[in-house]
Design a protein around this motif. Structure first.
Motif, PDB file in Angstrom:
ATOM      1  N   LEU A   1     -34.556  21.303  -3.756  1.00  0.00           N
ATOM      2  CA  LEU A   1     -33.863  22.508  -3.313  1.00  0.00           C
ATOM      3  C   LEU A   1     -32.716  22.869  -4.246  1.00  0.00           C
ATOM      4  CD1 LEU A   1     -33.809  21.884   0.533  1.00  0.00           C
ATOM      5  CD2 LEU A   1     -35.384  23.311  -0.776  1.00  0.00           C
ATOM      6  N   GLY A   2     -32.043  21.861  -4.791  1.00  0.00           N
ATOM      7  CA  GLY A   2     -30.974  22.132  -5.747  1.00  0.00           C
ATOM      8  C   GLY A   2     -31.500  22.818  -6.992  1.00  0.00           C
ATOM      9  N   LEU A   3     -32.698  22.435  -7.425  1.00  0.00           N
ATOM     10  CA  LEU A   3     -33.327  23.079  -8.580  1.00  0.00           C
ATOM     11  C   LEU A   3     -33.687  24.522  -8.256  1.00  0.00           C
ATOM     12  CD1 LEU A   3     -34.732  23.038 -11.375  1.00  0.00           C
ATOM     13  CD2 LEU A   3     -36.773  22.144 -10.206  1.00  0.00           C
ATOM     14  N   PHE A   4     -34.267  24.746  -7.078  1.00  0.00           N
ATOM     15  CA  PHE A   4     -34.638  26.103  -6.679  1.00  0.00           C
ATOM     16  C   PHE A   4     -33.423  27.026  -6.672  1.00  0.00           C
ATOM     17  CE2 PHE A   4     -38.366  24.417  -3.886  1.00  0.00           C
ATOM     18  CZ  PHE A   4     -39.036  24.049  -5.034  1.00  0.00           C
ATOM     19  N   SER A   5     -32.320  26.533  -6.092  1.00  0.00           N
ATOM     20  CA  SER A   5     -31.121  27.369  -6.011  1.00  0.00           C
ATOM     21  C   SER A   5     -30.541  27.627  -7.390  1.00  0.00           C
ATOM     22  CB  SER A   5     -30.083  26.711  -5.100  1.00  0.00           C
ATOM     23  OG  SER A   5     -29.689  25.444  -5.598  1.00  0.00           O
ATOM     24  N   ALA A   6     -30.636  26.637  -8.290  1.00  0.00           N
ATOM     25  CA  ALA A   6     -30.133  26.822  -9.655  1.00  0.00           C
ATOM     26  C   ALA A   6     -30.948  27.869 -10.401  1.00  0.00           C
ATOM     27  CB  ALA A   6     -30.158  25.492 -10.403  1.00  0.00           C
ATOM     28  N   ILE A   7     -32.262  27.865 -10.210  1.00  0.00           N
ATOM     29  CA  ILE A   7     -33.120  28.882 -10.835  1.00  0.00           C
ATOM     30  C   ILE A   7     -32.782  30.257 -10.272  1.00  0.00           C
ATOM     31  CG2 ILE A   7     -35.509  29.692 -11.079  1.00  0.00           C
ATOM     32  CD1 ILE A   7     -36.385  26.754 -11.036  1.00  0.00           C
ATOM     33  N   ASP A   8     -32.597  30.319  -8.958  1.00  0.00           N
ATOM     34  CA  ASP A   8     -32.223  31.570  -8.293  1.00  0.00           C
ATOM     35  C   ASP A   8     -30.918  32.128  -8.860  1.00  0.00           C
ATOM     36  OD1 ASP A   8     -33.869  32.852  -6.544  1.00  0.00           O
ATOM     37  OD2 ASP A   8     -33.064  31.955  -4.736  1.00  0.00           O
ATOM     38  N   ASP A   9     -29.930  31.256  -8.989  1.00  0.00           N
ATOM     39  CA  ASP A   9     -28.619  31.684  -9.478  1.00  0.00           C
ATOM     40  C   ASP A   9     -28.676  32.204 -10.908  1.00  0.00           C
ATOM     41  OD1 ASP A   9     -27.444  31.066  -7.081  1.00  0.00           O
ATOM     42  OD2 ASP A   9     -26.698  29.107  -7.721  1.00  0.00           O
ATOM     43  N   ARG A  10     -29.681  31.765 -11.662  1.00  0.00           N
ATOM     44  CA  ARG A  10     -29.839  32.192 -13.055  1.00  0.00           C
ATOM     45  C   ARG A  10     -30.817  33.354 -13.178  1.00  0.00           C
ATOM     46  NH1 ARG A  10     -28.371  27.027 -12.862  1.00  0.00           N
ATOM     47  NH2 ARG A  10     -27.258  26.044 -14.610  1.00  0.00           N
ATOM     48  N   GLU A  11     -31.177  33.951 -12.052  1.00  0.00           N
ATOM     49  CA  GLU A  11     -32.084  35.099 -11.988  1.00  0.00           C
ATOM     50  C   GLU A  11     -33.492  34.765 -12.477  1.00  0.00           C
ATOM     51  OE1 GLU A  11     -29.836  38.018 -14.287  1.00  0.00           O
ATOM     52  OE2 GLU A  11     -29.121  38.886 -12.405  1.00  0.00           O
TER      53      GLU A  11
END
Length: 334
Positions: A190-200
């Motif tokens: 989930l931390g990876l998913f949110s990091a990808i999200d934050d980077r568009e």
């Protein structure tokens, strides 16, 4: 077509300290003999065989000791990585493209992240411990990132087989706009998913059977809303899902309520279990069917692994030299 000229190669050799002074074992001849052994007749199984291949290729009569002194140098894997990067720059060309009408045409890079293990000589079990020690005491894991649009590997990492997949994820760039990553269940984080999200950025990731997010909404493949599942945990309602149609859910996980993800659910009749695909692709632009089809593209990296294992032959070398095994595996990618 050449990847580099000899002067450029020798300059890099000197910078890496692979050779201090010229000897009978010329670095370029040494590298070419390894390539010949990997792609040859399959009769090169030991260091002695590699040494004979070198003498056969060059017409020299170099002693085994002189040859082995080059093979054990710690700079050898770095030199081969440099060669691989030169080849990558030359041969990277756009090999695949989506029709302009496809929503996937907006992506400049479609990356596939995966790993593949391979047993090596059992005497290397200290350097490369295997996950299944009884069957393969020594094994390596080759983690790669492939760009689907160029059909090339853009990153490789070689580790012992016991290292977790998630520890070998590549660092994320500051911006991931127009980048889509395809991952299997071993990378769900989930931390990876949110990091990808934050980077568009965008991702499609297969999820394991153990996931249990909260369902925010559920839409059947035919467009019918299934409001009875709203607000419930996935495992509590899974038995009521229809097996003849896919479902498109909005879900969230405890501790990550800021991020809502799509969860595509499909019953696999052959394996008699549910398939879960998590993504942040917008439902208005990417249909349920398109998400499932896009994930299947991940199979392309499996074909590359199969080709490497089938034709490179590096797994057959019986050598106690971890440096040489490391070098041969990297050479198989060139």
């Amino acid at each position: 077509m050449t990847c580099f000229d000899q002067a450029e190669f020798l300059k890099m050799v000197e910078q890496l300290g692979f050779t201090i002074r010229q000897r009978n074992v010329h670095p370029l001849d040494f590298i070419l003999s390894l390539i010949a052994a990997l792609g040859g007749d399959g009769n090169s199984d030991t260091q002695a065989d590699l040494h004979r291949k070198f003498n056969e290729l060059t017409g020299l009569n170099v002693s085994y000791r002189s040859w082995a002194n080059q093979a054990k140098k710690e700079a050898l894997p770095t030199l081969i990585l440099w060669i691989w990067l030169q080849c990558l720059e030359i041969f990277s060309r756009k090999a695949m493209a989506f029709d302009e009408s496809s929503p996937f045409s907006v992506f400049e890079h479609i990356l596939i992240q995966d790993g593949s293990s391979q047993a090596v000589y059992s005497a290397l079990k200290e350097a490369f411990p295997g996950c299944f020690s009884a069957v393969s005491p020594a094994a390596v894991e080759l983690y790669t990132t492939m760009d689907l649009l160029t059909n090339n590997l853009v990153r490789v990492q070689l580790t012992e087989d016991t290292r977790p997949e998630r520890d070998c994820l590549p660092p994320l760039p500051t911006s991931m706009a127009y980048v889509l990553i395809l991952m299997d269940a071993g990378y769900i984080e989930l931390g990876l998913f949110s990091a990808i999200d934050d980077r568009e950025g965008s991702f499609i990731c297969k999820a394991p059977q153990s996931i249990n997010p909260s369902v925010l909404s559920a839409v059947r493949e035919d467009g019918k809303n299934l409001n009875r599942y709203k607000g419930q945990k996935l495992k509590g309602v899974l038995s009521g899902f229809p097996k003849d149609q896919c479902l498109d859910l909005d879900v969230e996980w405890s501790g990550y309520q800021r991020w809502t993800y799509r969860l595509v659910v499909r019953w696999n009749e052959k394996k008699q279990k549910w398939t879960f695909i998590v993504t942040n692709l917008n439902r208005a632009e990417f249909t349920l069917s398109e998400v499932l089809q896009a994930y299947r593209l991940r199979w392309q990296i499996e074909l590359i692994f199969k080709e490497i294992k089938s034709y490179s032959g590096w797994h057959r070398f019986n050598t106690k030299s971890a440096t040489l095994v490391f070098s041969l595996i990297l050479m198989s990618l060139c």
